[in-house]
Design a protein around this motif. Structure first.
Motif, mmCIF file in Angstrom:
data_model
loop_
_atom_site.group_PDB
_atom_site.id
_atom_site.type_symbol
_atom_site.label_atom_id
_atom_site.label_comp_id
_atom_site.label_asym_id
_atom_site.label_seq_id
_atom_site.Cartn_x
_atom_site.Cartn_y
_atom_site.Cartn_z
ATOM 1 N N HIS A 1 0.837 -1.209 0.000
ATOM 2 C CA HIS A 1 0.000 0.000 0.000
ATOM 3 C C HIS A 1 0.870 1.257 0.000
ATOM 4 C CE1 HIS A 1 -3.751 2.263 0.867
ATOM 5 N NE2 HIS A 1 -2.928 3.070 1.516
ATOM 6 N N ILE A 2 1.908 1.212 0.813
ATOM 7 C CA ILE A 2 2.836 2.348 0.889
ATOM 8 C C ILE A 2 3.481 2.597 -0.473
ATOM 9 C CG2 ILE A 2 5.113 2.994 1.821
ATOM 10 C CD1 ILE A 2 2.975 3.524 3.839
ATOM 11 N N LEU A 3 3.942 1.532 -1.106
ATOM 12 C CA LEU A 3 4.639 1.698 -2.396
ATOM 13 C C LEU A 3 3.714 2.230 -3.494
ATOM 14 C CD1 LEU A 3 6.970 -1.453 -2.564
ATOM 15 C CD2 LEU A 3 7.477 0.849 -1.716
ATOM 16 N N GLU A 4 2.438 1.937 -3.338
ATOM 17 C CA GLU A 4 1.483 2.331 -4.391
ATOM 18 C C GLU A 4 0.906 3.730 -4.195
ATOM 19 O OE1 GLU A 4 -1.211 -0.892 -3.935
ATOM 20 O OE2 GLU A 4 0.091 -2.323 -4.999
ATOM 21 N N HIS A 5 1.249 4.392 -3.117
ATOM 22 C CA HIS A 5 0.696 5.729 -2.852
ATOM 23 C C HIS A 5 1.815 6.748 -2.688
ATOM 24 C CE1 HIS A 5 -2.708 3.117 -2.038
ATOM 25 N NE2 HIS A 5 -3.493 4.167 -2.212
ATOM 26 N N LYS A 6 1.694 7.848 -3.388
ATOM 27 C CA LYS A 6 2.718 8.896 -3.331
ATOM 28 C C LYS A 6 2.068 10.218 -2.950
ATOM 29 C CE LYS A 6 5.804 6.063 -5.137
ATOM 30 N NZ LYS A 6 6.756 5.398 -4.241
ATOM 31 N N ASN A 7 2.727 10.935 -2.060
ATOM 32 C CA ASN A 7 2.326 12.305 -1.757
ATOM 33 C C ASN A 7 0.851 12.389 -1.348
ATOM 34 O OD1 ASN A 7 2.910 15.080 -1.584
ATOM 35 N ND2 ASN A 7 2.063 15.462 -3.611
ATOM 36 N N GLU A 8 0.414 11.440 -0.549
ATOM 37 C CA GLU A 8 -1.027 11.325 -0.293
ATOM 38 C C GLU A 8 -1.446 11.567 1.161
ATOM 39 O OE1 GLU A 8 -2.915 8.409 -2.497
ATOM 40 O OE2 GLU A 8 -4.708 8.318 -1.241
ATOM 41 N N TYR A 9 -0.608 11.149 2.108
ATOM 42 C CA TYR A 9 -1.046 11.191 3.514
ATOM 43 C C TYR A 9 -0.381 12.324 4.298
ATOM 44 C CZ TYR A 9 -3.100 6.612 2.666
ATOM 45 O OH TYR A 9 -3.870 5.581 2.179
ATOM 46 N N ASP A 10 -1.138 12.867 5.245
ATOM 47 C CA ASP A 10 -0.560 13.859 6.165
ATOM 48 C C ASP A 10 0.219 13.165 7.278
ATOM 49 O OD1 ASP A 10 -1.755 16.280 5.013
ATOM 50 O OD2 ASP A 10 -3.646 15.336 5.607
ATOM 51 N N VAL A 11 -0.340 12.065 7.765
ATOM 52 C CA VAL A 11 0.308 11.325 8.851
ATOM 53 C C VAL A 11 0.189 9.824 8.567
ATOM 54 C CG1 VAL A 11 0.326 10.823 11.331
ATOM 55 C CG2 VAL A 11 -0.217 13.138 10.546
ATOM 56 N N ILE A 12 1.295 9.108 8.755
ATOM 57 C CA ILE A 12 1.279 7.641 8.637
ATOM 58 C C ILE A 12 1.751 7.042 9.961
ATOM 59 C CG2 ILE A 12 2.292 5.628 7.469
ATOM 60 C CD1 ILE A 12 2.530 7.330 4.935
ATOM 61 N N MET A 13 0.974 6.103 10.463
ATOM 62 C CA MET A 13 1.293 5.450 11.734
ATOM 63 C C MET A 13 1.513 3.962 11.498
ATOM 64 S SD MET A 13 -1.687 7.353 13.908
ATOM 65 C CE MET A 13 -1.689 9.160 14.013
ATOM 66 N N VAL A 14 2.630 3.455 11.981
ATOM 67 C CA VAL A 14 2.926 2.036 11.814
ATOM 68 C C VAL A 14 2.683 1.327 13.143
ATOM 69 C CG1 VAL A 14 4.620 0.320 11.118
ATOM 70 C CG2 VAL A 14 4.635 2.591 10.059
#
Lengths: 275, 275
Positions: free
Chosen positions: A141-154
């Protein structure tokens, strides 16, 4: 007959909890999943023998993944949670009224299913209209999305089993690219007593990618050593430059505006690890 | 055959540690004393089944009893430690060059004897010329001394067995009188997850006696819940008004000048307990 569940947090040390009942004991496609009811901590989700969350202390982890980053970004609208199929982080994320969309990408659908069934206090917000739940590989999912999220939590398990790739440098690079130009990411990074090497490695890797890297801690009784760390990588905003008086008081039990910066003040031996 | 030591921290929850060797298993005049060697935490002193200190994590407790108070008082010369027969707090106290005399009053001479023998890293400073060691009842010592100490530290076991009177309001009143006019006292006050009532009661009692009362925390992996609290009562000086930039950097592994105030910022549910 008394039944006790013991988690060996290291090969020679562990915690042990008396259990009332076992609801689920199942090998899913990805991991061993146990849902049990303990006397001391209430219902407990266990993956591959490791405590993931319990009714009594879940609020610490979930609040401390979500709020430091969301109160550092001035206007987080779109948030991604990788892992976290129990829904606890999502529940905290959507407490922020500015968040318009929260996406959860959990690889193991069984975690979501059983959390909804046995941990409704935690998973209850997964059906919120702001929330999109994807049963999918978070790395992809990460690899398929660019410049999209304000915050990412793992919100992953330990770096064994399905979560191992989530502790690789390449994953952090992917997160950097999936974030907007002023994005922030945060990951749980285990404990400094038994996993000092891991914290050190993640910190070093993230520093090669993000200009601002900060590590903070929180007390989680059912996690190894009771002291858990979180590593934040940020493109623009520094959590230590937030004006705490401007943070809204929220419905929380661990995090508070007063704790926002104090959580980043680490014991000296941990400070030395991430220098 | 594998031997594991299990401490039931509550009737239904505990920690368990693989042991290499048992050095001492003895009923003293006051309590059951065990000195064991564990794989994960090294040598460990256990009183009445409860972990008191271990080689691996002892620095947290001992530093956090000693340094917050000693760096709040501007000129502590005479310090009393009640309990603490392992000598760890004393070791930290005499790191402060201004301290002229440190008195230890431990009720159980066997704790001192075996700590010197098996925990020399911890007990090694009990023979320092600045240190006076008394094998005596700390409660009586307090009642017999008035207006004498700059700082008093209560390093007791849980409020069961010989330490029970050390959690009574009358004891805090005695401490107030044994302190000089600008004295400070600090006591370990257990954990907020399993002993919330105790923290609340101590805080209330101490507030009735001392004008300034502050509670702080530290992460101790081998103590119940991993989060330990300490309650400080002060006649004049407020630990939160200390200028951290004026605190000397010391040879410590947990405490630092940066942590001095941050340690007092508690999780919200603990803050609520001691309001």
């Amino acid at each position: 007959m008394e039944l006790w569940f013991t988690e060996k947090q290291t090969p020679t040390f562990g915690i042990t909890a008396k259990i009332r009942e076992t609801f689920v004991h199942e090998k899913t496609e990805f991991q061993q999943l146990d849902m049990i009811d303990t006397e001391e901590f209430g219902r407990m989700l266990v993956l591959d023998g490791m405590v993931m969350t319990t009714i009594k202390d879940e609020f610490v982890y979930h609040e401390m993944v979500a709020h430091p980053a969301l109160n550092t970004h001035p206007n987080p609208k779109k948030v991604l949670v990788v892992g976290g199929g129990d829904g606890g982080v999502i529940r905290e994320v959507i407490k922020h009224p500015g968040v318009e969309k929260a996406v959860l990408v959990e690889i193991d659908g069984k975690v979501i299913e059983y959390s909804k069934q046995y941990l409704p206090e935690i998973a209850g917000k997964l059906d919120d209209p702001k929330v999109e739940v994807l049963v999918n590989d978070g790395y992809m999912h990460i690899l398929e999305h660019k410049n999209e999220y304000d915050v990412i939590m793992v919100d992953s398990t330990e770096p064994v089993g399905p979560a191992a790739p989530l502790f690789e440098r390449g994953f952090y690079q992917g997160i950097y690219e999936a974030l907007k130009d002023d994005g922030i990411f945060v990951a749980q990074t285990d404990n400094p007593w038994f996993k000092a090497d891991l914290i050190q490695k993640v910190s070093k890797d993230v520093k090669e990618i993000f200009p601002i890297v900060r590590v903070y801690g929180a007390n989680i009784p059912t996690y190894p050593s009771g002291l858990w760390t979180f590593t934040m990588g940020s493109k623009t905003y520094d959590p230590l430059e937030v004006d705490e008086s401007q943070i809204a008081e929220m419905d929380t039990k661990y995090y508070s505006p007063r704790l926002h910066k104090a959580a980043f003040v680490l014991p000296k031996f941990v400070e030395d690890l991430v220098k």
